[in-house]
Design a protein around this motif. Structure first.
Motif, PDB file in Angstrom:
ATOM      1  N   SER A 261      11.182   6.771   8.359  1.00  0.00           N
ATOM      2  CA  SER A 261       9.882   6.159   8.062  1.00  0.00           C
ATOM      3  C   SER A 261       9.283   5.556   9.332  1.00  0.00           C
ATOM      4  O   SER A 261       9.978   5.346  10.324  1.00  0.00           O
ATOM      5  N   THR A 262       8.004   5.253   9.268  1.00  0.00           N
ATOM      6  CA  THR A 262       7.325   4.676  10.423  1.00  0.00           C
ATOM      7  C   THR A 262       7.853   3.280  10.755  1.00  0.00           C
ATOM      8  O   THR A 262       7.703   2.817  11.880  1.00  0.00           O
ATOM      9  N   ASN A 263       8.490   2.608   9.797  1.00  0.00           N
ATOM     10  CA  ASN A 263       9.045   1.277  10.085  1.00  0.00           C
ATOM     11  C   ASN A 263      10.478   1.347  10.609  1.00  0.00           C
ATOM     12  O   ASN A 263      11.111   0.322  10.801  1.00  0.00           O
ATOM     13  N   GLY A 264      10.990   2.577  10.813  1.00  0.00           N
ATOM     14  CA  GLY A 264      12.315   2.742  11.410  1.00  0.00           C
ATOM     15  C   GLY A 264      13.455   2.907  10.427  1.00  0.00           C
ATOM     16  O   GLY A 264      14.568   3.237  10.825  1.00  0.00           O
ATOM     17  N   SER A 265      13.221   2.676   9.148  1.00  0.00           N
ATOM     18  CA  SER A 265      14.292   2.905   8.181  1.00  0.00           C
ATOM     19  C   SER A 265      14.405   4.408   7.934  1.00  0.00           C
ATOM     20  O   SER A 265      13.579   5.196   8.378  1.00  0.00           O
ATOM     21  N   GLY A 266      15.427   4.792   7.233  1.00  0.00           N
ATOM     22  CA  GLY A 266      15.618   6.213   6.994  1.00  0.00           C
ATOM     23  C   GLY A 266      16.457   6.470   5.770  1.00  0.00           C
ATOM     24  O   GLY A 266      16.841   5.554   5.039  1.00  0.00           O
ATOM     25  N   GLY A 267      16.744   7.735   5.555  1.00  0.00           N
ATOM     26  CA  GLY A 267      17.574   8.138   4.437  1.00  0.00           C
ATOM     27  C   GLY A 267      17.974   9.586   4.581  1.00  0.00           C
ATOM     28  O   GLY A 267      17.456  10.321   5.432  1.00  0.00           O
ATOM     29  N   PHE A 268      18.918   9.989   3.749  1.00  0.00           N
ATOM     30  CA  PHE A 268      19.475  11.331   3.823  1.00  0.00           C
ATOM     31  C   PHE A 268      19.804  11.804   2.424  1.00  0.00           C
ATOM     32  O   PHE A 268      20.292  11.031   1.600  1.00  0.00           O
ATOM     33  N   SER A 269      19.532  13.068   2.145  1.00  0.00           N
ATOM     34  CA  SER A 269      19.909  13.607   0.840  1.00  0.00           C
ATOM     35  C   SER A 269      20.585  14.957   0.995  1.00  0.00           C
ATOM     36  O   SER A 269      20.342  15.686   1.957  1.00  0.00           O
ATOM     37  N   ILE A 270      21.453  15.247   0.011  1.00  0.00           N
ATOM     38  CA  ILE A 270      21.975  16.595  -0.157  1.00  0.00           C
ATOM     39  C   ILE A 270      21.411  17.104  -1.473  1.00  0.00           C
ATOM     40  O   ILE A 270      21.270  16.361  -2.442  1.00  0.00           O
ATOM     41  N   ASN A 271      21.066  18.369  -1.483  1.00  0.00           N
ATOM     42  CA  ASN A 271      20.408  18.989  -2.628  1.00  0.00           C
ATOM     43  C   ASN A 271      21.047  20.350  -2.847  1.00  0.00           C
ATOM     44  O   ASN A 271      21.206  21.116  -1.892  1.00  0.00           O
ATOM     45  N   TYR A 272      21.406  20.633  -4.083  1.00  0.00           N
ATOM     46  CA  TYR A 272      22.018  21.931  -4.334  1.00  0.00           C
ATOM     47  C   TYR A 272      21.763  22.383  -5.754  1.00  0.00           C
ATOM     48  O   TYR A 272      21.568  21.578  -6.664  1.00  0.00           O
ATOM     49  N   TYR A 273      21.751  23.703  -5.900  1.00  0.00           N
ATOM     50  CA  TYR A 273      21.621  24.311  -7.210  1.00  0.00           C
ATOM     51  C   TYR A 273      23.018  24.618  -7.729  1.00  0.00           C
ATOM     52  O   TYR A 273      23.851  25.176  -7.014  1.00  0.00           O
ATOM     53  N   ASN A 274      23.280  24.250  -8.980  1.00  0.00           N
ATOM     54  CA  ASN A 274      24.561  24.533  -9.604  1.00  0.00           C
ATOM     55  C   ASN A 274      24.329  25.625 -10.656  1.00  0.00           C
ATOM     56  O   ASN A 274      23.771  25.350 -11.716  1.00  0.00           O
ATOM     57  N   PRO A 275      24.737  26.879 -10.352  1.00  0.00           N
ATOM     58  CA  PRO A 275      24.478  27.963 -11.297  1.00  0.00           C
ATOM     59  C   PRO A 275      25.297  27.848 -12.579  1.00  0.00           C
ATOM     60  O   PRO A 275      24.927  28.415 -13.606  1.00  0.00           O
ATOM     61  N   VAL A 276      26.387  27.114 -12.528  1.00  0.00           N
ATOM     62  CA  VAL A 276      27.202  26.915 -13.731  1.00  0.00           C
ATOM     63  C   VAL A 276      26.441  26.051 -14.739  1.00  0.00           C
ATOM     64  O   VAL A 276      26.429  26.320 -15.939  1.00  0.00           O
ATOM     65  N   LYS A 277      25.768  25.015 -14.225  1.00  0.00           N
ATOM     66  CA  LYS A 277      25.008  24.108 -15.089  1.00  0.00           C
ATOM     67  C   LYS A 277      23.535  24.501 -15.201  1.00  0.00           C
ATOM     68  O   LYS A 277      22.801  23.969 -16.032  1.00  0.00           O
ATOM     69  N   GLY A 278      23.084  25.396 -14.320  1.00  0.00           N
ATOM     70  CA  GLY A 278      21.699  25.858 -14.363  1.00  0.00           C
ATOM     71  C   GLY A 278      20.689  24.812 -13.961  1.00  0.00           C
ATOM     72  O   GLY A 278      19.571  24.801 -14.475  1.00  0.00           O
ATOM     73  N   ARG A 279      21.057  23.942 -13.009  1.00  0.00           N
ATOM     74  CA  ARG A 279      20.117  22.895 -12.600  1.00  0.00           C
ATOM     75  C   ARG A 279      20.366  22.483 -11.148  1.00  0.00           C
ATOM     76  O   ARG A 279      21.419  22.712 -10.581  1.00  0.00           O
ATOM     77  N   TRP A 280      19.331  21.852 -10.586  1.00  0.00           N
ATOM     78  CA  TRP A 280      19.392  21.284  -9.247  1.00  0.00           C
ATOM     79  C   TRP A 280      19.897  19.852  -9.317  1.00  0.00           C
ATOM     80  O   TRP A 280      19.696  19.165 -10.321  1.00  0.00           O
ATOM     81  N   ARG A 281      20.497  19.410  -8.211  1.00  0.00           N
ATOM     82  CA  ARG A 281      20.917  18.008  -8.107  1.00  0.00           C
ATOM     83  C   ARG A 281      20.573  17.502  -6.712  1.00  0.00           C
ATOM     84  O   ARG A 281      20.759  18.207  -5.720  1.00  0.00           O
ATOM     85  N   GLN A 282      20.071  16.278  -6.654  1.00  0.00           N
ATOM     86  CA  GLN A 282      19.850  15.600  -5.383  1.00  0.00           C
ATOM     87  C   GLN A 282      20.603  14.280  -5.407  1.00  0.00           C
ATOM     88  O   GLN A 282      20.547  13.538  -6.393  1.00  0.00           O
ATOM     89  N   VAL A 283      21.305  14.021  -4.307  1.00  0.00           N
ATOM     90  CA  VAL A 283      21.937  12.720  -4.084  1.00  0.00           C
ATOM     91  C   VAL A 283      21.346  12.177  -2.789  1.00  0.00           C
ATOM     92  O   VAL A 283      21.505  12.773  -1.728  1.00  0.00           O
ATOM     93  N   TRP A 284      20.646  11.066  -2.915  1.00  0.00           N
ATOM     94  CA  TRP A 284      19.928  10.422  -1.803  1.00  0.00           C
ATOM     95  C   TRP A 284      20.583   9.085  -1.501  1.00  0.00           C
ATOM     96  O   TRP A 284      20.903   8.328  -2.423  1.00  0.00           O
TER      97      TRP A 284
END
Length: 177
Positions: free
Chosen positions: A81-104
């Motif tokens: 961000s412009t104030n210097g903070s930040g973050g990170f996410s992993i995102n993946y599709y799970n074909p077994v469950k048929g849905r996307w997941r994001q962990v931020w």
């Protein structure tokens, strides 16, 4: 003479082994993430982005880098961000469950949610945001909407249980750098 025979035998073994390795490589199937088009549903979000507030001021909120890894199986996000903070996410599709997941994960909170594309082509994920300072969890959702010009609108909403209403937590306009 013994050394020559040993050398020739060793050379033949190496040539034979190399041939087997090449044959094995040729028979390896492609990664399942590369063959299933569901893994490409969020490709509209990939890239290097400037992110602006999606309001009349259009102030720069920060930058975001979205990239694919591991044979199309993982998307990572790196936010500054412009104030210097930040973050990170992993995102993946799970074909077994048929849905996307994001962990931020960011400074003081995390978001864990799942979902997929809706009928309008928006990526919609729902789950919870955990506020570490308040030791609380609140229902949370994210909606990513691709625009015809290549921009993406990202809208985060947090649930207000007291008023039984979803409130905008952040809305950003992604413009490719």
């Amino acid at each position: 003479m013994n050394r020559v025979v040993t050398f020739v035998c060793l050379a033949l073994v190496l040539v034979f082994a190399a041939g087997l390795g090449a044959q094995e490589d040729a028979q390896q199937p492609t990664a399942p993430c590369e063959d299933d088009p569901a893994f490409d549903q969020w490709d509209f979000w990939l890239g290097e982005w400037n992110v602006y507030g999606n309001d009349e001021t259009r102030a720069l909120a920060g930058t975001n880098s979205i990239a694919k890894h591991y044979s199309n199986c993982l998307i990572t996000e790196t936010w500054v961000s412009t104030n210097g903070s930040g973050g990170f996410s992993i995102n993946y599709y799970n074909p077994v469950k048929g849905r996307w997941r994001q962990v931020w994960v960011s400074n003081g909170y995390s978001i864990d949610y799942t979902g997929g594309l809706n009928d309008q082509g928006q990526m919609v994920l729902e789950g919870e945001i955990d506020d570490y300072g308040k030791h609380s969890s609140t229902p949370f959702r994210g909606i990513w909407t691709p625009r015809d010009n290549g921009d993406v609108v990202q809208r985060f909403e947090i649930y207000d249980a007291e008023n039984d209403h979803w409130n905008v937590w952040f809305e950003g306009l992604y413009v490719k750098r």
